[in-house]
Design an enzyme around this catalytic site. Structure first.
Site, PDB file in Angstrom:
ATOM      1  N   CYS A  78     -72.356 -68.169 -28.272  1.00  0.00           N
ATOM      2  CA  CYS A  78     -70.880 -67.853 -28.316  1.00  0.00           C
ATOM      3  C   CYS A  78     -70.054 -69.342 -28.160  1.00  0.00           C
ATOM      4  O   CYS A  78     -70.147 -69.907 -26.998  1.00  0.00           O
ATOM      5  CB  CYS A  78     -70.552 -66.968 -27.137  1.00  0.00           C
ATOM      6  SG  CYS A  78     -68.854 -66.397 -27.087  1.00  0.00           S
ATOM      7  N   CYS A 227     -64.048 -65.465 -33.067  1.00  0.00           N
ATOM      8  CA  CYS A 227     -65.433 -65.530 -32.657  1.00  0.00           C
ATOM      9  C   CYS A 227     -65.767 -67.137 -33.179  1.00  0.00           C
ATOM     10  O   CYS A 227     -65.674 -67.647 -34.288  1.00  0.00           O
ATOM     11  CB  CYS A 227     -66.158 -64.428 -33.578  1.00  0.00           C
ATOM     12  SG  CYS A 227     -68.042 -64.900 -33.292  1.00  0.00           S
TER      13      CYS A 227
END
Length: 326
Positions: A78, A227
């Site tokens: 991430c 993201c």
């Protein structure tokens, strides 16, 4: 059991950081999952989050980061979350540059110059990068899917698939049909013949050769404000498909703000630097039940960092409104 946590965000992609070194009792895989299901619920008193970032000891880096999504699934990486963990560790260890272990790679992280006044900014390495269908995984006739038509996905768009190492499906669109994106993403993250493990789906609009807007449906989460790995993968595909100078940074706008990405070509392939905010929203202390399914907030202390971030995000939103083609 009492747990201290920190609410953070990168481009409004929000998380809780839980440092496992400070816990009374070691967490199990099931307790990590239950904590995510509990705390990330948007109806929770703390407001919920997109996931939990668990920090623990590492034998090969300053620390290890694990990412558990709001649905309890684990992500291999991430980018937005890594920036916030990088800041947390930098301040804890009084370091400006170091390495963090993730599921599939040990990555370089470093403090960077602020993107805007009062906005703490960190640069994190995004790698490994692979176009091979096995890395996603993807069921496809060729070894790679790059700028290709897939009639089952769309009658008009072309798609590219890349892992960084999270799997991403990217399409450059003009204009953008986000309803179509949601329908496609929902299908590709349920039972489907193409992506057996699901995939992050991004629709990208090129504003100019060095500027893009990215909207992402994240596997295990849904539409998010941003993201990090998707913005990195989209920047890579922008350079490969649309040109521009590889040595120049790509300005990436998203529903939650903006970041910058730098694409590097090496003998082994590509790596990407993701540069963006690492904002701390508040610290909290909770009491968690024995089965980790219930929690009570006993303390919450907010920061004032959101003011500077929202100013930058507002400027980004105005820029997108002026330049984006709906």
């Amino acid at each position: 059991m009492i747990i201290n946590l920190k609410k953070v965000h990168g481009s409004s992609n929000d998380f809780y950081i839980i440092d496992e070194n400070g816990l009374e009792t070691p967490l199990t895989e099931e307790s990590r999952r239950q904590l995510a299901l509990n705390l990330c619920d948007r109806e929770h008193d703390l407001g919920g989050a997109d996931g939990i970032l668990y920090v623990s000891d590492s034998e090969v880096a300053l620390a290890k980061m694990r990412v558990i999504n709001s649905d309890g699934s684990e992500a291999s990486m991430c980018g937005n979350g890594l920036r916030t963990v990088a800041r947390y560790l930098a301040e804890k260890a009084d370091k400006k540059q170091f390495k963090v272990e993730t599921m599939k790679a040990v990555l370089n992280v470093a403090e960077d110059k602020p993107l805007a006044q009062g906005v703490p900014t960190y640069c994190v390495e995004i790698s490994p990068v692979s176009f091979e269908k096995e890395s996603l995984p993807l069921n496809w006739t060729a070894s790679q899917l790059i700028d290709a038509e897939v009639p089952a996905f769309s009658e008009t768009l072309t798609y590219s698939a890349v892992s960084v190492p999270n799997p991403h499906l990217i399409s450059f669109v003009e204009p953008a049909d986000f309803a179509e994106q949601e329908q496609l993403s929902t299908w590709l993250n349920s039972d489907n013949p193409y992506f057996p493990d699901g995939v992050n789906v991004s629709y990208v609009q090129a504003i100019d050769s060095d500027t893009i807007f990215v909207k992402t449906f994240e596997r295990g989460v849904g539409f998010t404000n941003a993201c990090g790995t998707a913005m990195s993968a989209s920047s890579l595909m922008a350079r490969l498909l649309n040109g521009g100078e590889m040595t120049k940074k790509v300005d990436v706008y998203n529903p939650g703000g903006r970041v910058q990405c730098q694409v590097y070509q090496t003998d082994e392939g590509y790596t990407i630097d993701l540069i963006g905010n690492a904002t701390f929203s508040f610290d909290a202390k909770i009491v968690i039940s024995e089965d980790f399914k219930k929690s009570t907030v006993i303390e919450q202390v907010k920061t004032d960092e959101e003011i500077a971030y929202q100013k930058m995000a507002g400027e980004a939103a105005r820029f997108v409104a002026e330049h984006q083609h709906a």
